[in-house]
Design a protein around this motif. Structure first.
Motif, PDB file in Angstrom:
ATOM      1  N   ALA A 197       0.859  -1.184   0.000  1.00 44.85           N
ATOM      2  CA  ALA A 197       0.000   0.000   0.000  1.00 44.85           C
ATOM      3  C   ALA A 197       0.891   1.229   0.000  1.00 44.85           C
ATOM      4  O   ALA A 197       2.060   1.167   0.399  1.00 44.85           O
ATOM      5  N   HIS A 198       0.317   2.363  -0.435  1.00 44.01           N
ATOM      6  CA  HIS A 198       1.116   3.580  -0.522  1.00 44.01           C
ATOM      7  C   HIS A 198       1.115   4.368   0.777  1.00 44.01           C
ATOM      8  O   HIS A 198       2.131   4.905   1.181  1.00 44.01           O
ATOM      9  N   LEU A 199      -0.046   4.462   1.416  1.00 40.57           N
ATOM     10  CA  LEU A 199      -0.115   5.248   2.640  1.00 40.57           C
ATOM     11  C   LEU A 199       0.657   4.531   3.744  1.00 40.57           C
ATOM     12  O   LEU A 199       0.540   3.318   3.904  1.00 40.57           O
ATOM     13  N   PRO A 200       1.437   5.276   4.519  1.00 40.54           N
ATOM     14  CA  PRO A 200       2.268   4.621   5.541  1.00 40.54           C
ATOM     15  C   PRO A 200       1.454   3.761   6.515  1.00 40.54           C
ATOM     16  O   PRO A 200       1.860   2.656   6.862  1.00 40.54           O
ATOM     17  N   GLU A 201       0.323   4.266   6.948  1.00 38.81           N
ATOM     18  CA  GLU A 201      -0.450   3.507   7.938  1.00 38.81           C
ATOM     19  C   GLU A 201      -1.081   2.256   7.349  1.00 38.81           C
ATOM     20  O   GLU A 201      -1.484   1.354   8.083  1.00 38.81           O
ATOM     21  N   ALA A 202      -1.152   2.207   5.992  1.00 38.29           N
ATOM     22  CA  ALA A 202      -1.701   1.007   5.350  1.00 38.29           C
ATOM     23  C   ALA A 202      -0.608   0.046   4.907  1.00 38.29           C
ATOM     24  O   ALA A 202      -0.904  -1.038   4.401  1.00 38.29           O
ATOM     25  N   ALA A 203       0.658   0.442   5.103  1.00 36.06           N
ATOM     26  CA  ALA A 203       1.767  -0.373   4.605  1.00 36.06           C
ATOM     27  C   ALA A 203       2.078  -1.550   5.510  1.00 36.06           C
ATOM     28  O   ALA A 203       2.946  -2.357   5.205  1.00 36.06           O
ATOM     29  N   PHE A 204       1.369  -1.636   6.630  1.00 40.05           N
ATOM     30  CA  PHE A 204       1.595  -2.784   7.504  1.00 40.05           C
ATOM     31  C   PHE A 204       0.319  -3.022   8.304  1.00 40.05           C
ATOM     32  O   PHE A 204      -0.580  -2.195   8.354  1.00 40.05           O
ATOM     33  N   GLN A 205       0.288  -4.191   8.941  1.00 37.93           N
ATOM     34  CA  GLN A 205      -0.870  -4.573   9.732  1.00 37.93           C
ATOM     35  C   GLN A 205      -0.366  -5.368  10.929  1.00 37.93           C
ATOM     36  O   GLN A 205       0.630  -6.093  10.822  1.00 37.93           O
ATOM     37  N   TRP A 206      -1.042  -5.222  12.068  1.00 35.26           N
ATOM     38  CA  TRP A 206      -0.688  -6.027  13.244  1.00 35.26           C
ATOM     39  C   TRP A 206      -1.543  -7.283  13.255  1.00 35.26           C
ATOM     40  O   TRP A 206      -2.766  -7.205  13.259  1.00 35.26           O
ATOM     41  N   GLU A 207      -0.885  -8.444  13.263  1.00 35.35           N
ATOM     42  CA  GLU A 207      -1.603  -9.724  13.304  1.00 35.35           C
ATOM     43  C   GLU A 207      -1.326 -10.425  14.621  1.00 35.35           C
ATOM     44  O   GLU A 207      -0.175 -10.436  15.070  1.00 35.35           O
ATOM     45  N   PRO A 208      -2.362 -11.028  15.212  1.00 32.84           N
ATOM     46  CA  PRO A 208      -2.121 -11.748  16.470  1.00 32.84           C
ATOM     47  C   PRO A 208      -1.067 -12.831  16.278  1.00 32.84           C
ATOM     48  O   PRO A 208      -1.016 -13.492  15.234  1.00 32.84           O
ATOM     49  N   LEU A 209      -0.220 -13.001  17.283  1.00 34.03           N
ATOM     50  CA  LEU A 209       0.866 -13.974  17.217  1.00 34.03           C
ATOM     51  C   LEU A 209       0.661 -15.008  18.293  1.00 34.03           C
ATOM     52  O   LEU A 209       0.461 -14.681  19.459  1.00 34.03           O
ATOM     53  N   GLU A 210       0.681 -16.276  17.899  1.00 38.29           N
ATOM     54  CA  GLU A 210       0.467 -17.355  18.869  1.00 38.29           C
ATOM     55  C   GLU A 210       1.777 -18.013  19.289  1.00 38.29           C
ATOM     56  O   GLU A 210       1.986 -18.326  20.441  1.00 38.29           O
ATOM     57  N   GLN A 211       2.631 -18.263  18.291  1.00 33.05           N
ATOM     58  CA  GLN A 211       3.860 -19.011  18.573  1.00 33.05           C
ATOM     59  C   GLN A 211       5.053 -18.232  18.040  1.00 33.05           C
ATOM     60  O   GLN A 211       4.969 -17.538  17.032  1.00 33.05           O
ATOM     61  N   LEU A 212       6.180 -18.394  18.716  1.00 36.04           N
ATOM     62  CA  LEU A 212       7.398 -17.706  18.303  1.00 36.04           C
ATOM     63  C   LEU A 212       8.122 -18.533  17.256  1.00 36.04           C
ATOM     64  O   LEU A 212       8.248 -19.755  17.395  1.00 36.04           O
ATOM     65  N   ALA A 213       8.590 -17.852  16.201  1.00 37.91           N
ATOM     66  CA  ALA A 213       9.415 -18.529  15.204  1.00 37.91           C
ATOM     67  C   ALA A 213      10.862 -18.099  15.415  1.00 37.91           C
ATOM     68  O   ALA A 213      11.128 -16.984  15.851  1.00 37.91           O
ATOM     69  N   LEU A 214      11.790 -19.010  15.105  1.00 38.06           N
ATOM     70  CA  LEU A 214      13.198 -18.606  15.189  1.00 38.06           C
ATOM     71  C   LEU A 214      13.479 -17.616  14.066  1.00 38.06           C
ATOM     72  O   LEU A 214      12.987 -17.774  12.946  1.00 38.06           O
ATOM     73  N   PRO A 215      14.271 -16.575  14.340  1.00 39.43           N
ATOM     74  CA  PRO A 215      14.424 -15.488  13.363  1.00 39.43           C
ATOM     75  C   PRO A 215      15.321 -15.847  12.182  1.00 39.43           C
ATOM     76  O   PRO A 215      16.257 -16.628  12.311  1.00 39.43           O
ATOM     77  N   SER A 216      15.018 -15.233  11.043  1.00 40.82           N
ATOM     78  CA  SER A 216      15.859 -15.327   9.845  1.00 40.82           C
ATOM     79  C   SER A 216      16.091 -13.918   9.327  1.00 40.82           C
ATOM     80  O   SER A 216      15.452 -13.484   8.362  1.00 40.82           O
ATOM     81  N   PRO A 217      16.983 -13.164   9.936  1.00 39.94           N
ATOM     82  CA  PRO A 217      17.193 -11.781   9.495  1.00 39.94           C
ATOM     83  C   PRO A 217      17.994 -11.734   8.198  1.00 39.94           C
ATOM     84  O   PRO A 217      18.632 -12.717   7.812  1.00 39.94           O
ATOM     85  N   ARG A 218      17.947 -10.582   7.535  1.00 36.44           N
ATOM     86  CA  ARG A 218      18.731 -10.383   6.306  1.00 36.44           C
ATOM     87  C   ARG A 218      19.913  -9.490   6.630  1.00 36.44           C
ATOM     88  O   ARG A 218      19.844  -8.623   7.498  1.00 36.44           O
ATOM     89  N   ASP A 219      20.973  -9.638   5.860  1.00 33.98           N
ATOM     90  CA  ASP A 219      22.111  -8.722   6.000  1.00 33.98           C
ATOM     91  C   ASP A 219      21.823  -7.451   5.228  1.00 33.98           C
ATOM     92  O   ASP A 219      21.305  -7.497   4.113  1.00 33.98           O
ATOM     93  N   VAL A 220      22.164  -6.328   5.795  1.00 36.45           N
ATOM     94  CA  VAL A 220      21.973  -5.028   5.144  1.00 36.45           C
ATOM     95  C   VAL A 220      23.271  -4.250   5.285  1.00 36.45           C
ATOM     96  O   VAL A 220      23.835  -4.186   6.381  1.00 36.45           O
ATOM     97  N   LEU A 221      23.751  -3.686   4.189  1.00 34.05           N
ATOM     98  CA  LEU A 221      25.056  -3.027   4.248  1.00 34.05           C
ATOM     99  C   LEU A 221      24.993  -1.754   5.085  1.00 34.05           C
ATOM    100  O   LEU A 221      25.759  -1.580   6.033  1.00 34.05           O
ATOM    101  N   ILE A 222      24.076  -0.863   4.737  1.00 32.08           N
ATOM    102  CA  ILE A 222      23.900   0.363   5.513  1.00 32.08           C
ATOM    103  C   ILE A 222      22.439   0.418   5.943  1.00 32.08           C
ATOM    104  O   ILE A 222      21.561   0.647   5.114  1.00 32.08           O
ATOM    105  N   PRO A 223      22.155   0.195   7.208  1.00 33.72           N
ATOM    106  CA  PRO A 223      20.756   0.174   7.628  1.00 33.72           C
ATOM    107  C   PRO A 223      20.171   1.580   7.623  1.00 33.72           C
ATOM    108  O   PRO A 223      20.907   2.573   7.723  1.00 33.72           O
TER     109      PRO A 223
END
Lengths: 204, 495
Positions: free
Chosen positions: B383-409
């Motif tokens: 979505a284009h509008l910032p507030e529509a660019a994401f949504q909060w979804e209920p979370l039941e279980q934790l997943a182990l993380p898979s982060p990405r490498d970023v050169l300059i955050p």
């Protein structure tokens, strides 16, 4: 990399995570087992950086907030954070935030907890005491994000590291940000850390 | 061939909402995906349709069509609970009841071998409808010989239909329009252009050609409707809820006594469940108060469990947050057991240092203490509008993380839950003297922008001119000028 109190040097954010941890180093590894308080103009960016670093070490992180604003998830995603593995807990106030942190710490399942408090800073001492004990027991980093001036007092004497963050414009789409350490029970105050960031997508 | 019945509760989430909110009666009603003006309408009732409200509209847009609209979210947990309730009710009509995973509200029942109990299948089906009415749900029942055939029939009838032969069922099902069969609207539109509008016309198409032209999903649907993917009925493994009712000789107003009683009751129930290979899926506690009536709390562990300490922990956390200012004359404990499932261990990435299952249990305790809507994860949206660019979804279980490498955050923005209106400023922004916050923050000293976000002309035009402003104190604020509202807003800040 961060330096002893007499020197500063620039670093690129994520590359710092790949160097071995040294005493007085702003890194996830150096914050484990204690309470940290971070405030200032780039505290959210630096906290997300810690989340990313913890995730890179396969250490689950969680974000607890009682504020009317949160980190912008698309920016955290741009910073490499795995959003699917970052629980965000919404609570009403700082006491509830500390109680939620207590529950997460007890599980032993998390390597990093960020409590995003802003101006809500009256965390009861008994709760802080429990958090310290649990952080030590489970080797978890607990980071409070607060909105206050460097001259203001810490949340309490139980805070082991207190840092004030800053930000400056370098050039087109490049910003310097870092911390000045005001209190550090492990390595002593006065050291600092600095890194380079780019402007968020679509803004600069 | 064996007889099979399909029970369809049309628009199941909508009917659950109407049941939960009797105050919505007489108003147009809709189910939305999230409690926000930008929440999308998923289901609408007849009154809403008559007013011109359609699924897919945002809640705000629907309200602008009719102010009488009433809407709410129906959580997945509520749908699951509704399915469990109805499965329990339908088991009285046949020992084999299979809730269909999708769409929710569809159940398949083994209707064979019941002729000695129910000489008339029509009467049997009517009794099922009546039972659903007792649960305040409207159902349609078709008795026939195939899953898809009976399912298609329920979509085309108003109450009950019994087929006496396979041919009769097949002839009826072939005439059912595709548009009422929960088929992907894009596929329906594409087939409509070819003159294919009914199930029979769809089934007459060559299956291989469907896959090439319309994709794997269309091919799968064709095989399903042609009963090429036949599977035997998979009846739900179901256990009756356990109810313990306690009436107090003298009403009590002491939470500690109530907790002590609950502890004893659970201690008596759990060992028997564990012996049968059952675990607790949900706990409901009803307190009948003298003046305030029934107070109900529902608790759900992260995974079904028969662990007494864990369950009592959840109960204590929930009741700690309660204020009991009226005397209680009755206490009802309802425990819903389910069959335990063994999980296959060891195939997936694990972090031996951190126990992700323990995190799930911690989430359950947090939900017990702070409410069901307290643990989320962010999901990005296109979505284009910032507030529509994401949504909060209920979370039941934790997943182990898979982060990405970023050169300059990047620097991270903070986004406000709702944009804050700012003091009025000239349309052409001046970068001196404009005070956005308090004196400590200082006036605006520099400004970058505008960065235009524009669109939505087909519904409600949005035109925002985003700026990044720096104040005297060094704050970097993320603001925008809304041209349609002629007002400045603070979206957030960079921090």
């Amino acid at each position: 990399m961060s330096q002893p109190p007499t020197a500063k040097s620039a670093t690129h954010g994520n590359l710092a995570a790949k160097t071995p941890a040294l005493p007085g180093h702003w890194s996830f590894a150096d914050l484990t087992g204690r309470l940290t308080e971070l405030s200032g103009l780039s505290s959210t960016s630096l906290a997300i950086g810690l989340v990313h670093e913890a995730q890179q070490r396969s250490e689950p992180a969680a974000w607890i907030t009682c504020r009317s604003s949160t980190f912008f998830p698309p920016d955290a995603n741009d910073a490499g954070v795995d959003l699917a593995a970052l629980p965000v807990i919404f609570v009403a106030d700082e006491t509830a935030a500390a109680r939620a942190a207590d529950q997460l710490l007890r599980s032993g399942a998390f390597g990093l907890l960020v409590l995003d408090l802003g101006t809500h800073q009256k965390v009861p001492m008994p709760l802080q005491t429990r958090l310290v004990g649990l952080a030590q027991k489970h080797d978890t980093a607990v980071v409070f994000l607060t909105a206050k001036l460097p001259r203001s007092a810490s949340l309490s004497s139980l805070v082991s590291l207190r840092a004030s963050s800053w930000r400056e414009v370098h050039a087109d789409d490049r910003f310097g940000c870092g911390i000045e350490v005001l209190k550090d029970k492990r390595h002593g105050p006065g050291w600092s850390h600095q890194e380079v960031r780019r402007g968020p997508a679509g803004v600069c | 061939m064996d007889l099979l019945a399909c029970v369809d509760i049309p628009f199941f989430p909508l009917q659950l909402l109407a049941r939960r909110r009797p105050d919505f009666a007489g108003h147009p009603v809709a189910v939305i995906d999230r409690d926000s003006p930008r929440g999308k309408l998923l289901f609408v009732d007849d009154l809403a349709r008559q007013a011109g409200v359609r699924p897919g509209l945002t809640y705000a847009a629907a309200l602008s069509i009719t102010r009488e609209l009433r809407a709410d979210v129906v959580a997945a947990t509520e749908i699951d609970a509704g399915i469990r309730e109805l499965t329990a009710a339908l088991i009285g009509f046949s020992p084999s009841v299979e809730p269909s995973p999708t769409p929710p509200g569809v159940f398949f029942i083994d209707a064979s071998g019941l002729s000695r109990l129910h000489p008339s299948q029509v009467e049997w089906a009517e009794r099922i409808r009546q039972r659903c009415r007792q649960e305040q749900l409207v159902a349609r029942v078709a008795v026939g010989f195939s899953r898809y055939g009976t399912f298609a029939a329920t979509r085309a009838i108003r109450d009950v239909r019994v087929f006496h032969s396979v041919d009769e069922e097949r002839r009826f099902a072939r005439e059912v329009p595709l548009v009422i069969l929960d088929v992907d609207p894009t596929l329906v539109a594409a087939l409509d252009q070819l003159g294919v509008r009914r199930l029979g016309e769809f089934l007459d198409l060559p299956a291989a050609g469907l896959r090439d032209r319309f994709g794997a999903a269309a091919y799968q649907l064709h095989r399903l409707a042609a009963e090429k993917l036949w599977t035997p009925l998979q009846p739900a493994s179901f256990a009756q809820p356990i109810r313990e009712l306690t009436r107090f000789d003298l009403p009590i107003a002491d939470l500690t006594s109530i907790l002590f009683l609950l502890q004893q009751q659970l201690a008596a129930i759990l060992p028997a469940l564990a012996e049968k290979g059952l675990a607790v899926a949900t706990i409901e506690v009803e307190l009948k108060q003298e003046r305030r009536g029934i107070h109900r709390e529902e608790l759900r562990p992260a995974v079904p469990t028969a662990d007494h300490k864990l369950l009592m922990n959840l109960v204590v956390l929930r009741f700690e947050a309660l204020r009991l200012d009226d005397e209680v004359s009755e206490l009802l404990l309802v425990v819903q057991p389910v069959a335990t499932q063994r999980r296959q261990e060891g195939l997936f990435r694990q972090n031996p240092r951190r126990d992700v299952d323990a995190a799930g249990r911690a989430f359950a305790r947090i939900r017990a203490a702070f409410g069901e809507r307290s643990v989320f994860r962010a999901v990005l949206r296109d979505a284009h509008l910032p507030e529509a660019a994401f949504q909060w979804e209920p979370l039941e279980q934790l997943a182990l993380p898979s982060p990405r490498d970023v050169l300059i955050p990047p620097l991270i923005r903070r986004i406000r839950a709702a944009p804050r209106p700012l003091a009025q400023q000239q349309r052409l922004l001046r970068d001196d003297g404009w005070l956005l916050g308090d004196l400590e923050q200082g006036a605006v000293v520099a400004c970058d922008g505008p960065f235009i976000v524009s669109g939505g002309w087909w519904a409600r035009e949005v035109h925002r001119e985003y700026h990044l402003v720096r104040t005297a104190r060094g704050d970097l604020l993320w603001v925008y000028y809304d041209r349609s509202r002629r007002r400045w807003f603070e979206q957030g800040r960079i921090e």
